[in-house]
Design a protein around this motif. Structure first.
Motif, PDB file in Angstrom:
ATOM      1  N   ASN A  76       0.816  -1.212   0.000  1.00 17.78           N
ATOM      2  CA  ASN A  76       0.000   0.000   0.000  1.00 17.78           C
ATOM      3  C   ASN A  76       0.852   1.266   0.000  1.00 17.78           C
ATOM      4  O   ASN A  76       0.422   2.307  -0.507  1.00 17.78           O
ATOM      5  CB  ASN A  76      -0.940  -0.001   1.203  1.00 17.78           C
ATOM      6  CG  ASN A  76      -2.030  -1.050   1.080  1.00 17.78           C
ATOM      7  OD1 ASN A  76      -2.437  -1.401  -0.024  1.00 17.78           O
ATOM      8  ND2 ASN A  76      -2.487  -1.575   2.207  1.00 17.78           N
ATOM      9  N   LYS A 116       1.669   3.080  -3.386  1.00 16.93           N
ATOM     10  CA  LYS A 116       0.660   3.846  -4.111  1.00 16.93           C
ATOM     11  C   LYS A 116       0.797   5.326  -3.786  1.00 16.93           C
ATOM     12  O   LYS A 116       0.784   5.724  -2.627  1.00 16.93           O
ATOM     13  CB  LYS A 116      -0.743   3.356  -3.748  1.00 16.93           C
ATOM     14  CG  LYS A 116      -1.843   4.034  -4.569  1.00 16.93           C
ATOM     15  CD  LYS A 116      -3.199   3.409  -4.297  1.00 16.93           C
ATOM     16  CE  LYS A 116      -4.268   4.059  -5.173  1.00 16.93           C
ATOM     17  NZ  LYS A 116      -5.603   3.477  -4.933  1.00 16.93           N
ATOM     18  N   LYS A 146      -0.474   8.698  -3.045  1.00 21.21           N
ATOM     19  CA  LYS A 146      -1.767   8.999  -2.424  1.00 21.21           C
ATOM     20  C   LYS A 146      -2.505  10.136  -3.118  1.00 21.21           C
ATOM     21  O   LYS A 146      -3.646  10.003  -3.510  1.00 21.21           O
ATOM     22  CB  LYS A 146      -1.551   9.347  -0.945  1.00 21.21           C
ATOM     23  CG  LYS A 146      -0.903   8.222  -0.133  1.00 21.21           C
ATOM     24  CD  LYS A 146      -1.765   6.968  -0.104  1.00 21.21           C
ATOM     25  CE  LYS A 146      -1.213   5.918   0.852  1.00 21.21           C
ATOM     26  NZ  LYS A 146       0.092   5.376   0.434  1.00 21.21           N
ATOM     27  N   ASN A 147      -1.884  11.278  -3.247  1.00 21.60           N
ATOM     28  CA  ASN A 147      -2.571  12.480  -3.735  1.00 21.60           C
ATOM     29  C   ASN A 147      -2.417  12.632  -5.244  1.00 21.60           C
ATOM     30  O   ASN A 147      -1.729  13.513  -5.733  1.00 21.60           O
ATOM     31  CB  ASN A 147      -2.029  13.716  -3.016  1.00 21.60           C
ATOM     32  CG  ASN A 147      -2.243  13.635  -1.516  1.00 21.60           C
ATOM     33  OD1 ASN A 147      -3.318  13.236  -1.073  1.00 21.60           O
ATOM     34  ND2 ASN A 147      -1.226  13.986  -0.753  1.00 21.60           N
TER      35      ASN A 147
END
Length: 480
Positions: free
Chosen positions: A81, A84, A86-87
C-alpha cells in the motif's frame, strides 16, 4: 429405616455441594463492572479448566466491547500500500488535465524494488493475495484463448511484476528472459517471481545481449522453443520489460481473433530498410571478461538464401502458434536465421523477411504487400521521424519515455502495448495506467471491430506484390 437412610444421604450430598461452593469462593472473584468472574489463585488441579474459562470469557468481553476482531494487517500489505501515490487524481490525468498532471509529477513516491519483491514472494500465497492476482477477472472467452508471452528484461524486476500483473491470466504462459549480463540480484528476483506461478518460468537458455546483436533475436527464439512444450496457446507476443498494455487481456483476445490466425508484423521497403546494416558482414569481438562488441568487417556480405528479399520491421510482433513452430522447425527459416547472424539488429529483419517473402509459403503470412503495414503490437513514439511524435515525457535514444502527460494519447491508440516506461521516472503514469486498465477489466469496453477486421481483410484482398511471382531472380544491390 429406609426414610431415615434417604435423609442421611441427602444431608451428606448437601454438605458436599456447600463445601464445593465455599471452596470455589477461595480462588474466584466477581467483577461488578463487567459481571464476569475471574480467577484469583487457582490450585494446580483447576489450572487448565480455569485458564480455558478465563480466556473464553475475556474474548467474549472484548468482542462485546469492540465488536468483531479486526483482521491483522501484514507487513506485505503495508509495504504494498505504501507504493501507491496517495494524492493523485488519475481520472483527471487520463483526461489530460494539466493541473492534475502537474500535481502528479510533484507527489512524493515510494518505488518498489527488487528487495521488496524478493521479500514478498517468500510467501507466494500472501503475495498473490495482496498484489491482487487472486482477484483478476477472467472470462470464459479469455480462458478459451491462451496467449504465450516473451518478456525480455535486464533490470527493475519490480517493473516486470507490474507488467505481469497487468497481463496475467492463469491460462496464459509467460517466459522471462533475464539478460546474462544482468547482476545476480536481477536473476534472483526474477526467479523468485516466477516460482510463485505455475505458468511463469525462466527461459531454459540465457543469452548475453549487446545492443543490435544477434543475441537479442536469439533470446526470443529461446523463449519460443520453451513455449512449444505448451501446445494449447494461440498467439505469441514478445515484450521488453519496459512496455505496458494499453488494452485489457479480453480486448487483446478479441483483437487477435479478428486477425483470423494471421501474423501481425511490420514491414518497410525503400529508404527505411537501412541498407548499411547488411551490405557488409558484422562480426563479434569478445573481451577476456566475456563481453563483446560488434565490428563492421567492411567485407561485402552475402545475399539472403532462398531468393529472399530483405525487409525491415520491428522486434515486436504478434505471431501465430503455427508460425512459431515453422520458425523453429523449417530449414528455410533456419537458413534465413543463419544469414541474420552477420547483420546489425537482426530482430528487426527476421520476422518481416519470413512473413513477406510470399514465394515461400509461411503459416500465418497471408498475402499482404510490404507496404504501409500497421504495426499493431507496440506503439513507440519516435523523435527521428520527419515530424517527431508526441512526447510529454523525455527523449532517450530517440524514443519517448512516457510520463503522466502522455496517457490521454496512449489510451486512445489502436496498438496493444506502449513502449517505454521507466520505473522511477514514469511511476505516476504507471500507477494511473494500471488503475485505468483495472477499471477497464471490470467494465469491458468495446473495441473498434471494423478497424481490426480490416487488417485481416487487407491481408487476403491486397493485390500480390512483385515478390510473389519472381521466378528467376536477378539480385543486385538495388534490389536490397
Amino acid at each position: 429405616m429406609f426414610k431415615k437412610s434417604r435423609l442421611i444421604v441427602a444431608a451428606v450430598s448437601l454438605a458436599i455441594v456447600l463445601y464445593a461452593i465455599n471452596s470455589r469462593q477461595l480462588f474466584v472473584k466477581y467483577d461488578i463492572k463487567t459481571g464476569v468472574t475471574f480467577n484469583k489463585q487457582p490450585s494446580a488441579m483447576h489450572m487448565n479448566q480455569t485458564f480455558s474459562t478465563r480466556s473464553s470469557i475475556k474474548n467474549e468481553v472484548i468482542q462485546k466491547t469492540l465488536g468483531k476482531p479486526k483482521k491483522q494487517v501484514t507487513n506485505t500489505e503495508l509495504e504494498f500500500n505504501s507504493f501507491k501515490i496517495k494524492n493523485i487524481n488519475c481520472a483527471n490525468v487520463l483526461k489530460g488535465d494539466e493541473s492534475a498532471i502537474a500535481e502528479a509529477r510533484k507527489q512524493p513516491r515510494n518505488i518498489p524494488s527488487y528487495k521488496t519483491l524478493i521479500k514478498h514472494t517468500e510467501n507466494c500465497d500472501l503475495f498473490k493475495q495482496v498484489y491482487g492476482y487472486n482477484n483478476i477477472l477472467n472470462t470464459e472467452e479469455e480462458k478459451q484463448f491462451p496467449i504465450a508471452f516473451n518478456i525480455l528484461l535486464y533490470k527493475d524486476v519490480a517493473q516486470v511484476e507490474i507488467l505481469l500483473r497487468a497481463i496475467y491470466r492463469p491460462q496464459n504462459y509467460y517466459c522471462l528472459h533475464v539478460d546474462g549480463f544482468s547482476p545476480d540480484h536481477v536473476h534472483k528476483a526474477a526467479k523468485s517471481l516466477a516460482d510463485c506461478f505455475d505458468n511463469v518460468f525462466i527461459v531454459s537458455k540465457t543469452e548475453n545481449i549487446v545492443y543490435q546483436s544477434f543475441q537479442r533475436l536469439q533470446a526470443d527464439l529461446n523463449c519460443m522453443a520453451d513455449h512449444l512444450a505448451k501446445p494449447d496457446w494461440k498467439y505469441l507476443i514478445n515484450l521488453p520489460s519496459q512496455e505496458l498494455p494499453i488494452k485489457t487481456n479480453l480486448q487483446i483476445v478479441r483483437i487477435l481473433k479478428l486477425l483470423n490466425n494471421t501474423n501481425q508484423v511490420g514491414c518497410t521497403r525503400g529508404i527505411g530498410i537501412i541498407m548499411k546494416r547488411f551490405l557488409h558482414r558484422y562480426d563479434y569481438v569478445y573481451d577476456e571478461n566475456g563481453t563483446y562488441k560488434i565490428v563492421n568487417t567492411l567485407e561485402k556480405y552475402k545475399l539472403p538464401p532462398h531468393h529472399f528479399l530483405t525487409a525491415k520491421g520491428t522486434a515486436y510482433v504478434l505471431l501465430t502458434h503455427q508460425f512459431v513452430k515453422y520458425v523453429l522447425t523449417s530449414q528455410i527459416a533456419k537458413d534465413v536465421l543463419d544469414w541474420c547472424r552477420g547483420i546489425l539488429s537482426p530482430d528487426e529483419y527476421y520476422w518481416s523477411m519470413l512473413n513477406f517473402n510470399h514465394h515461400v509459403p509461411v503459416p500465418g503470412s497471408g498475402q499482404e504487400a510490404c507496404l504501409k503495414v500497421t504495426e499493431l503490437s507496440t506503439y513507440v513514439s519516435w523523435a527521428i521521424t520527419k515530424t517527431p511524435d508526441e512526447c510529454h515525457g523525455k527523449w532517450l535514444r530517440h524514443i519517448c519515455v512516457f510520463s503522466a502527460g502522455d496517457l490521454k494519447m496512449l489510451v486512445n491508440r489502436a496498438e496493444l502495448f506502449a513502449n517505454k516506461f521507466e520505473l522511477e521516472y514514469s511511476y505516476p503514469a504507471i500507477q494511473c495506467l494500471s488503475e485505468w486498465l483495472h477499471n477497464q477489466t471490470l467494465s469491458p469496453q468495446a473495441i473498434d471491430t471494423q478497424f481490426y477486421k480490416r487488417l485481416y481483410l487487407k491481408k487476403i484482398t491486397y493485390q500480390l506484390d512483385l515478390w510473389t511471382n519472381l521466378k528467376p531472380i536477378q539480385f543486385n544491390e538495388t534490389d536490397l
